[in-house]
Design an enzyme around this catalytic site. Structure first.
Site, mmCIF file in Angstrom:
data_model
loop_
_atom_site.group_PDB
_atom_site.id
_atom_site.type_symbol
_atom_site.label_atom_id
_atom_site.label_comp_id
_atom_site.label_asym_id
_atom_site.label_seq_id
_atom_site.Cartn_x
_atom_site.Cartn_y
_atom_site.Cartn_z
ATOM 1 N N CYS A 38 57.837 60.409 0.859
ATOM 2 C CA CYS A 38 57.632 61.052 -0.442
ATOM 3 C C CYS A 38 57.891 60.102 -1.599
ATOM 4 C CB CYS A 38 58.576 62.243 -0.609
ATOM 5 S SG CYS A 38 58.489 63.508 0.665
ATOM 6 N N ARG A 67 54.333 60.034 7.739
ATOM 7 C CA ARG A 67 53.092 60.576 7.190
ATOM 8 C C ARG A 67 53.289 60.898 5.717
ATOM 9 N NH1 ARG A 67 54.601 63.371 11.450
ATOM 10 N NH2 ARG A 67 55.073 65.228 10.194
ATOM 11 N N CYS A 69 53.555 62.922 2.366
ATOM 12 C CA CYS A 69 53.896 64.302 2.013
ATOM 13 C C CYS A 69 52.694 64.982 1.355
ATOM 14 C CB CYS A 69 55.088 64.286 1.057
ATOM 15 S SG CYS A 69 55.496 65.898 0.344
ATOM 16 N N CYS A 72 53.824 65.971 -2.756
ATOM 17 C CA CYS A 72 53.851 64.970 -3.834
ATOM 18 C C CYS A 72 52.740 63.922 -3.709
ATOM 19 C CB CYS A 72 55.210 64.275 -3.890
ATOM 20 S SG CYS A 72 55.598 63.251 -2.441
#
Length: 361
Positions: A38, A67, A69, A72
């Site tokens: 993030c 991975r 997010c 965001c």
């Protein structure tokens, strides 16, 4: 190339809690409990500090197996800056099973050089490298969760189970089908700022910890499989978790001594050398000759060098702290650039310790 040196983990965590916008485009957080990364300004509930991994590039987040997010959208800045990135990432998401090649990029109307430069600029890797890494990561996740090779291959987007077997086989030096579904020794990967590492452990001790691209890794894994009478397979134990926590603390500048129980696979002499390596303080180095003298075998420099090279538990048994008599770095299975970086990290440890001792009354 890093343009921004990350501060300590405590500072980064405070910035995450306060959603400090000054870190936008300069730092990201990977959340180990969810597997996503993030922005610091992400509106999602903040993770616990022990579940945070800190990164200075998008590519490092992806390479570590996280991975993006969905809330965001940490890739958005790159995609806004260069629309080709967004279009290719969208295409990658829509065709996860596809084996991407340069011809695909050209067929979409893009110049291969332009695409390569754009992805290198924002991710530190090419689009094709990112696509291959994403596919392999998905496959490893399925196998670590107990899925079959066929299921892992399909999830990873390989054209067949045999293609996935070949890729994993090239990495591990053995076919996935030969791995045990009820392992005595479990394989998993641990992410570090210097690249992913393969860790092998049972419920009590760590048997191997190597960077994934080490050339000797396949040979070492085959030997462990033989020692375990074939019971080597994917899985994660409490020892993996402990190793990951202590490595994170090491790279965050909070730990120089490791407490993970280790299993030695070597002669008594090799074990004596590895014990001596663990006694070298962080921030210091030894020559092979000095190490030989230290264990009472002053004429055994070459044997010490062989034992050093046979070490299969990187960082925790710090063979990177051994250098040539002339001060040269000499060989290192994980690559000389990693050896240099590890020594730099530990030099910073030693410098900080000296500064603290001088400042105390």
């Amino acid at each position: 190339m890093t343009l921004f040196d990350l501060p300590d983990a405590d500072t980064l965590y405070i910035a995450l809690l306060t959603r400090d916008p000054s870190y936008e485009g300069r730092a990201w957080v990977g959340v180990t409990s969810t597997g996503v990364f993030c922005r610091f300004t992400c509106p999602a509930r903040k993770p616990k500090p022990e579940n945070c991994r800190w990164f200075d590039s998008l590519g490092a987040c992806i390479e570590a197996g996280f991975r993006p997010c969905k809330r965001c959208q940490p890739l958005k800045a790159a995609t806004d800056a260069e629309p080709v990135i967004e279009e290719l990432l969208t295409a990658l998401g829509e065709r996860p099973e596809h084996r991407w090649c340069e011809a695909d990029v050209t067929a979409m109307g893009y110049d291969r050089g332009t695409v390569r430069r754009a992805f290198k600029r924002h991710f530190g890797m090419s689009f094709l490298e990112l696509a291959r890494l994403e596919r392999l990561r998905r496959g490893f996740e399925v196998m670590s969760e107990g899925g079959t090779v066929l299921e892992a291959g399909l999830e990873a987007g390989f054209s067949s189970a045999s293609a996935f077997r070949a890729r994993v086989g090239a990495l591990l030096g053995m076919a996935p089908g030969t791995l045990s579904a009820d392992p005595l020794l479990s394989i998993d990967w641990i992410d570090t700022p210097l690249g992913p590492m393969i860790a092998v452990a049972d419920g009590h001790r760590l048997h191997l910890l190597e960077f994934m691209d080490r050339k000797a890794l396949p040979t070492e894994l085959r030997k462990l499989a033989e020692a375990a009478k074939g019971r080597l397979g994917f899985g994660r134990t409490a020892i993996h978790d402990q190793t990951a926590r202590e490595l994170t603390a090491y790279f965050d500048g909070k730990r120089t001594v490791f407490t993970v129980p280790l299993a030695y696979h070597g002669s008594g002499f090799y074990g004596q050398v590895w014990d001596a390596l663990r006694e070298i303080p962080a921030g210091e180095t030894r020559s092979y000759g000095a190490l030989a003298t230290g264990i009472g075998r002053p004429t055994a420099s070459r044997a010490v060098a062989r034992a050093n090279g046979a070490n299969q538990i990187a960082i925790l048994i710090p063979c990177h702290r051994v250098i040539g008599a002339d001060g040269s770095l000499t060989g290192y299975g994980g690559g000389l650039w990693r050896k240099q970086r590890l020594l730099e990290i530990e030099t910073d440890y030693a410098r900080a310790a000296r500064t603290e001792s001088v400042s105390q009354p």
